[in-house]
Design a protein around this motif. Structure first.
Motif, PDB file in Angstrom:
ATOM      1  N   UNK A  65      38.149  13.568   9.199  1.00  0.00           N
ATOM      2  CA  UNK A  65      36.989  14.956   9.117  1.00  0.00           C
ATOM      3  C   UNK A  65      36.612  14.899   7.769  1.00  0.00           C
ATOM      4  N   UNK A  66      37.621  15.639   6.858  1.00  0.00           N
ATOM      5  CA  UNK A  66      37.379  16.241   5.413  1.00  0.00           C
ATOM      6  C   UNK A  66      36.783  14.616   4.953  1.00  0.00           C
ATOM      7  N   UNK A  67      37.102  13.338   5.209  1.00  0.00           N
ATOM      8  CA  UNK A  67      36.851  12.245   4.119  1.00  0.00           C
ATOM      9  C   UNK A  67      35.653  11.921   4.891  1.00  0.00           C
ATOM     10  N   UNK A  68      35.158  11.888   5.984  1.00  0.00           N
ATOM     11  CA  UNK A  68      33.578  11.785   6.360  1.00  0.00           C
ATOM     12  C   UNK A  68      32.518  12.776   5.889  1.00  0.00           C
ATOM     13  N   UNK A  69      33.229  13.876   5.679  1.00  0.00           N
ATOM     14  CA  UNK A  69      31.877  15.367   4.834  1.00  0.00           C
ATOM     15  C   UNK A  69      32.015  14.989   3.439  1.00  0.00           C
ATOM     16  N   UNK A  70      33.084  14.885   2.362  1.00  0.00           N
ATOM     17  CA  UNK A  70      32.901  14.020   1.516  1.00  0.00           C
ATOM     18  C   UNK A  70      32.060  12.953   1.193  1.00  0.00           C
ATOM     19  N   UNK A  71      32.195  11.521   2.189  1.00  0.00           N
ATOM     20  CA  UNK A  71      30.883  10.753   1.891  1.00  0.00           C
ATOM     21  C   UNK A  71      29.535  10.922   2.146  1.00  0.00           C
ATOM     22  N   UNK A  72      29.976  11.639   3.537  1.00  0.00           N
ATOM     23  CA  UNK A  72      28.221  12.026   3.236  1.00  0.00           C
ATOM     24  C   UNK A  72      27.461  12.907   2.014  1.00  0.00           C
ATOM     25  N   UNK A  73      28.741  13.239   1.601  1.00  0.00           N
ATOM     26  CA  UNK A  73      28.066  13.935   0.102  1.00  0.00           C
ATOM     27  C   UNK A  73      27.301  13.235  -0.981  1.00  0.00           C
ATOM     28  N   UNK A  74      28.875  12.143  -1.136  1.00  0.00           N
ATOM     29  CA  UNK A  74      28.186  10.960  -1.976  1.00  0.00           C
ATOM     30  C   UNK A  74      27.577  10.346  -1.558  1.00  0.00           C
ATOM     31  N   UNK A  75      27.336   9.772  -0.886  1.00  0.00           N
ATOM     32  CA  UNK A  75      26.216   9.397   0.114  1.00  0.00           C
ATOM     33  C   UNK A  75      24.339   9.083  -0.398  1.00  0.00           C
TER      34      UNK A  75
END
Lengths: 86, 349
Positions: free
Chosen positions: B71-81
């Motif tokens: 979940x935290x990886x997904x959140x971070x990738x959403x921001x980066x993307x």
């Protein structure tokens, strides 16, 4: 005795076995013998060529050649050392 | 031909003494003939050297450690993307792969990010702990091994093993134990770092050879380059190696990729015994740190991976240069404190 067909030999005496990545260096006469082996020359033909070119006797050639061939075998540079798997 | 501009995010920027594959993967992509690649580095720690290699890494973002969960990886990738519009992510660590594999559909559907990684089944099957079964299933020789969970099991090992034997961690690390005492020591050392279980493996002697390869997920081997280590560090890593012409290794690789329908990059670690038998020691489910040798030999595996990730058909490489060497080196970069501060506090640089 046959040397592996794929062995690479450069003019500087650098010997490379592409199947194992092993590399060696040899002197001039070692290069000449390896070249003759690669050309499919027999023991007798190699002996004749060496005795004609170098100032040595037959007994010394036999002893040194025996050591050299043993070394090639030990380093798995001779045919029959590698077998292909399925 | 005009190169297509794409954004590729890459992990494994730790170009250290036990290097991650990120930097060589990036170098391979920068040399792509098909793509003009903007590289987004994904780092876990502020001292990963790739963060500061601005000539090849365009921007770096810190991401949460794999243990923080999906979940935290997904959140971070959403921001980066949202900032970078990532086309492809290439994960390069075994430990992070589970998260990327299980998130891959979501990344594609929700963010348009392509990830070309093994399936969960392929990833789980080839775990070191399952290697014996894996060998039987795919008809490949593997050293006899078993999994243990406690030091209490060590004295009983002599029923099945002779010393020396190999003590291995589930993700990383392996030591040769010559005595029961050493087996205890290595069990404790590895389990403290990587957890349980510990794998005990028969010690097979011979020449260590490795293959870097890529499978298209349909059973086809897109590329494979075998290498023999020439100089090995005290951590067992290749500091120098040479590409070799070993048809048995290539056919073993092709057989394995065909049988597993392997999807993505991989490294096979193999021992060739003096009798000419080949024992599979490990399958790493990603490119190795020496993958740039494949590029030097004429097979750009990371470029092929990006093509596959983008859904393109890729023709298998037919040849590679034999006798090409790599010699690794270390290099001191001078880094301003400001840069270290920025990545440490803001999480991006």
């Amino acid at each position: 005795m046959k040397i592996k067909k794929n062995i690479a030999l450069s003019d500087s005496g650098f010997v490379f076995d592409p199947a194992t990545g092993d590399s060696f260096t040899t002197n001039l006469i070692g290069m000449e013998i390896i070249k003759m082996l690669k050309d499919g020359k027999s023991h007798q033909e190699i002996k004749t060529a060496v005795l004609k070119k170098y100032l040595t006797d037959e007994a010394t050639f036999e002893k040194d050649n025996y050591d050299f061939i043993n070394m090639l075998t030990k380093h798995r540079l001779t045919d029959g050392d590698e077998k292909e798997k399925d | 031909m005009k190169k297509k501009k794409i954004n590729v995010a890459v992990t494994g920027l730790n170009a250290i003494d036990s290097p991650g594959p990120g930097v060589p993967v990036i170098r391979a992509l920068k040399e792509s003939k098909l793509f003009d690649v903007r590289i987004i580095g994904l780092s876990y720690e502020a001292l990963e050297p790739g963060i500061y290699m601005h000539d090849i890494v365009d921007k770096t973002y810190q991401i949460p450690l794999p243990s923080a969960g999906k979940a935290s990886l997904l959140e971070r990738l959403k921001y980066i993307n949202s900032v970078e519009k990532i086309d492809v992510i290439i994960p390069n660590f075994d430990a992070e792969l589970y998260n990327f594999i299980t998130l891959s559909d979501k990344l594609k559907k929700e963010m348009g990010i392509n990830v070309f990684v093994p399936t969960l089944e392929q990833f789980e099957d080839r775990h070191k702990a399952n290697l014996s079964d894996y060998g039987k299933k795919h008809k490949i020789k593997v050293p006899y091994g078993k999994v243990i969970f406690s030091t209490a099991e060590i004295p009983k090992l002599t029923k099945e093993f002779a010393y020396p034997l190999v003590v291995k961690g589930k993700f990383y690390d392996a030591y040769i134990a010559y005595s029961e005492q050493q087996a205890y020591t290595y069990f404790n050392k590895i389990s403290a770092k990587w957890g349980l279980p510990i794998i005990i493996q028969e010690f097979v002697t011979g020449q260590e050879v490795n293959v870097t390869a890529i499978g298209d997920g349909k059973g086809n081997t897109i590329g494979a380059v075998p290498m023999r280590k020439q100089y090995i560090t005290d951590k067992g890593k290749a500091w120098s190696g040479i590409s070799i012409d070993d048809k048995n290794l290539l056919s073993m690789t092709q057989k394995l990729i065909r049988s597993t329908k392997w999807r993505g990059g991989m490294e096979l670690e193999i021992i060739k015994t003096n009798k000419g038998d080949y024992y599979l020691l490990e399958i790493n489910p990603r490119f190795p740190a020496w993958v740039y040798l494949a590029v030097g030999c004429g097979q750009n595996h990371p470029e092929a991976l990006v093509q596959l990730a983008l859904g393109k058909d890729v023709k298998p490489f037919k040849k590679y240069d034999i006798g090409k060497m790599f010699v690794r080196y270390s290099y001191d970069m001078i880094v301003s404190l400001k840069e270290f501060e920025t990545i440490s506090t803001l999480g991006e640089l």
